[in-house]
Design an enzyme around this catalytic site. Structure first.
Site, PDB file in Angstrom:
ATOM      1  N   LYS A 113       0.367  -7.050  13.104  1.00 12.47           N
ATOM      2  CA  LYS A 113      -0.686  -6.172  12.564  1.00 12.47           C
ATOM      3  C   LYS A 113      -1.962  -6.473  13.340  1.00 12.47           C
ATOM      4  O   LYS A 113      -2.398  -7.627  13.397  1.00 12.47           O
ATOM      5  CB  LYS A 113      -0.856  -6.444  11.070  1.00 12.47           C
ATOM      6  CG  LYS A 113      -1.863  -5.531  10.400  1.00 12.47           C
ATOM      7  CD  LYS A 113      -1.888  -5.699   8.879  1.00 12.47           C
ATOM      8  CE  LYS A 113      -2.882  -4.705   8.286  1.00 12.47           C
ATOM      9  NZ  LYS A 113      -2.915  -4.737   6.815  1.00 12.47           N
ATOM     10  N   GLU A 156      -0.745 -27.795  27.740  1.00  6.12           N
ATOM     11  CA  GLU A 156      -2.021 -28.395  27.317  1.00  6.12           C
ATOM     12  C   GLU A 156      -1.841 -29.709  26.560  1.00  6.12           C
ATOM     13  O   GLU A 156      -2.818 -30.321  26.137  1.00  6.12           O
ATOM     14  CB  GLU A 156      -2.792 -27.400  26.442  1.00  6.12           C
ATOM     15  CG  GLU A 156      -3.376 -26.236  27.206  1.00  6.12           C
ATOM     16  CD  GLU A 156      -4.380 -26.669  28.283  1.00  6.12           C
ATOM     17  OE1 GLU A 156      -5.301 -27.449  27.968  1.00  6.12           O
ATOM     18  OE2 GLU A 156      -4.225 -26.230  29.434  1.00  6.12           O
ATOM     19  N   THR A 208       1.646  -4.177   4.257  1.00  3.34           N
ATOM     20  CA  THR A 208       1.535  -4.401   5.708  1.00  3.34           C
ATOM     21  C   THR A 208       0.990  -5.785   6.059  1.00  3.34           C
ATOM     22  O   THR A 208       1.158  -6.235   7.189  1.00  3.34           O
ATOM     23  CB  THR A 208       0.626  -3.337   6.352  1.00  3.34           C
ATOM     24  OG1 THR A 208      -0.674  -3.427   5.779  1.00  3.34           O
ATOM     25  CG2 THR A 208       1.196  -1.945   6.177  1.00  3.34           C
ATOM     26  N   ASP A 209       0.348  -6.470   5.091  1.00  3.06           N
ATOM     27  CA  ASP A 209      -0.325  -7.729   5.441  1.00  3.06           C
ATOM     28  C   ASP A 209       0.640  -8.814   5.925  1.00  3.06           C
ATOM     29  O   ASP A 209       0.299  -9.587   6.821  1.00  3.06           O
ATOM     30  CB  ASP A 209      -1.146  -8.242   4.246  1.00  3.06           C
ATOM     31  CG  ASP A 209      -2.364  -7.358   3.984  1.00  3.06           C
ATOM     32  OD1 ASP A 209      -2.702  -6.529   4.855  1.00  3.06           O
ATOM     33  OD2 ASP A 209      -2.972  -7.490   2.911  1.00  3.06           O
ATOM     34  N   TYR A 212      -8.356   0.206  -3.119  1.00  2.00           N
ATOM     35  CA  TYR A 212      -7.327   0.820  -3.972  1.00  2.00           C
ATOM     36  C   TYR A 212      -6.435  -0.296  -4.527  1.00  2.00           C
ATOM     37  O   TYR A 212      -6.594  -1.472  -4.183  1.00  2.00           O
ATOM     38  CB  TYR A 212      -6.499   1.822  -3.140  1.00  2.00           C
ATOM     39  CG  TYR A 212      -5.918   1.183  -1.910  1.00  2.00           C
ATOM     40  CD1 TYR A 212      -4.707   0.497  -1.963  1.00  2.00           C
ATOM     41  CD2 TYR A 212      -6.592   1.214  -0.684  1.00  2.00           C
ATOM     42  CE1 TYR A 212      -4.186  -0.136  -0.851  1.00  2.00           C
ATOM     43  CE2 TYR A 212      -6.074   0.589   0.426  1.00  2.00           C
ATOM     44  CZ  TYR A 212      -4.872  -0.080   0.339  1.00  2.00           C
ATOM     45  OH  TYR A 212      -4.370  -0.710   1.436  1.00  2.00           O
ATOM     46  N   SER A 264       1.563  -7.722  -0.589  1.00  2.00           N
ATOM     47  CA  SER A 264       2.355  -8.629   0.253  1.00  2.00           C
ATOM     48  C   SER A 264       1.657  -9.951   0.556  1.00  2.00           C
ATOM     49  O   SER A 264       2.288 -10.862   1.092  1.00  2.00           O
ATOM     50  CB  SER A 264       2.808  -7.934   1.534  1.00  2.00           C
ATOM     51  OG  SER A 264       1.776  -7.851   2.474  1.00  2.00           O
ATOM     52  N   THR A 299       0.816  -1.216   0.000  1.00  2.00           N
ATOM     53  CA  THR A 299       0.000   0.000   0.000  1.00  2.00           C
ATOM     54  C   THR A 299       0.847   1.262   0.000  1.00  2.00           C
ATOM     55  O   THR A 299       0.438   2.293  -0.532  1.00  2.00           O
ATOM     56  CB  THR A 299      -0.933  -0.014   1.234  1.00  2.00           C
ATOM     57  OG1 THR A 299      -1.844  -1.088   1.067  1.00  2.00           O
ATOM     58  CG2 THR A 299      -1.719   1.276   1.390  1.00  2.00           C
TER      59      THR A 299
HETATM   60  C1  SIN Z   1      -1.035  -2.993   2.805  1.00  2.00           C
HETATM   61  O1  SIN Z   1       0.072  -2.791   2.377  1.00  2.00           O
HETATM   62  O2  SIN Z   1      -1.482  -2.323   3.766  1.00  2.00           O
HETATM   63  C2  SIN Z   1      -1.973  -4.024   2.241  1.00  2.00           C
HETATM   64  C3  SIN Z   1      -1.531  -4.639   0.982  1.00  2.00           C
HETATM   65  C4  SIN Z   1      -0.261  -5.416   1.124  1.00  2.00           C
HETATM   66  O3  SIN Z   1       0.017  -5.990   2.167  1.00  2.00           O
HETATM   67  O4  SIN Z   1       0.477  -5.468   0.124  1.00  2.00           O
END
Ligand code: SIN
Length: 358
Positions: A194, A315, A121-122, A55, A88, A41
């Protein structure tokens, strides 16, 4: 005579001028930071300034990312390199191996002081932990992303990128392992996760705590990572082109062994079980895990809860079952450590030691 001779005056003045210019040079010398762009992103664009979902990720190249933040030139001598251009969710083991090899090559060069990796971010936390275990250098490596595309109102990418470069150029970041710079905060690769699908404060290190802040053009550290990382790990991926297949099986009410058995039949060398609670195993899944272990598949018990220790022999009787407990690693990070562990050994006791070390 009371006054020095003209020749001696000249010599003294020359010496002063040289001293002053060497001080000025030292003050101006900027760290060399290479930005490796992988997409996400932070390199994304939307149809309108209010498009914050729906997007397209990974549309803008590294030179445009750098050009959008002219302030970078004040904190580092920056070079850009486009290593991938992907969202990602498509990050693979092969991408990780290529990235780790490139980072290690660059950091071995005397003219590279630090690296910033722009990333979706994923799976950013996974790439960060993979590099934390495979980068062989004490020089700073900082991962950064954005929760909003560059076209959005209040896009977070430019300030995140600025902070990441500032951090990678800093002496404070040396020897601290791979770091994540998001939302003015500094996190350790091992522990960050995340936590929100869309808000800019998504990256957190709940309970164990972030390492510090970036504020007023300066990083502030309050903690250091306790587990071994980077130059102190036993993993070497410099010659690898693939990693052993390790998959994750999710625990939930009414779960059966179908997914697990399919993964084992497809050739998994290791399974991370994202169990309920403290890594608990439903009876039919436990039977299938025991059968898989008898076939040589390594089993790691992790938890879907997100916080806390999965205790050995808690466990489940790991000694008896010959399973490994994941400590505080979440399932996606336990998968990474198990893959790397399997490049060294298939001895479950050695692998349990690694889970207590990294
Ligand atoms: C992001 O970057 O926030 C989502 C898409 C990705 O992980 O490439």
């Amino acid at each position: 005579m009371l006054y020095p001779q003209p020749a001696r005056w000249c010599k003294a003045l020359l010496a002063c001028a040289m001293l002053l210019s060497s001080y000025a040079g030292a003050a101006e010398k900027l760290a060399h930071v290479t930005i490796l762009a992988t997409g996400g992103t932070i390199a994304g664009s939307g149809a309108t300034s209010t498009t914050t979902v729906g997007y397209t990720a990974a549309t803008v190249g590294v030179n445009q990312l750098i050009a959008a933040v002219p302030e970078l030139a004040k904190v580092a001598d920056v070079k850009g390199e486009q290593v991938f251009q992907i969202a990602s969710e498509n990050m693979s083991n092969e991408h990780w191996l290529k990235l780790a090899q490139r980072v290690n090559t660059l950091l071995a060069q005397p003219d590279v002081d630090g690296i910033v990796i722009t990333h979706g971010t994923d799976t950013l936390e996974e790439t960060a932990y993979f590099l934390d275990l495979t980068v062989k250098s004490r020089k700073p490596v900082v991962l950064v992303g954005a929760m909003r595309p560059g076209t959005a109102l209040s896009a977070d990418g430019p300030i995140n990128l600025y902070n990441a470069v500032l951090l990678a150029a800093s002496q404070e970041a040396v020897g601290k392992g791979v770091l994540v710079a998001m939302n003015d905060q500094i996190h350790a690769a091992r522990d960050v996760t995340k936590t929100n699908t869309s808000t800019p404060d998504s990256f957190k290190t709940p309970e164990l705590g972030m390492l510090g802040y970036i504020q007023g053009n300066k990083p502030y550290f309050y903690h250091v990572p306790a587990r071994k990382h980077t130059a102190d790990t036993e993993f070497d991926v410099s010659k690898l082109s693939a990693l052993p297949q390790v998959d994750i099986v999710y625990g939930y009410a009414n779960v059966g062994p179908v997914a697990l058995n399919a993964l084992v039949a497809a050739g998994a060398k290791g399974i991370v079980h994202a169990g309920v609670g403290d890594g608990s195993l439903a009876t039919p899944v436990k039977a299938a895990l025991v059968a898989a272990r008898k076939q040589g598949v390594l089993i790691v018990r992790s938890s879907r809860v997100g916080q806390g220790i999965v205790a050995r022999n808690g466990e489940a009787n790991d000694d008896e079952l010959d399973f490994v407990a994941s400590d505080t690693l979440n399932p996606q990070k336990a998968r990474i450590l198990l893959m790397l562990a399997l490049t060294k050994t298939t001895d479950s006791k050695q692998i349990q030691r690694m889970f207590a070390t990294y």
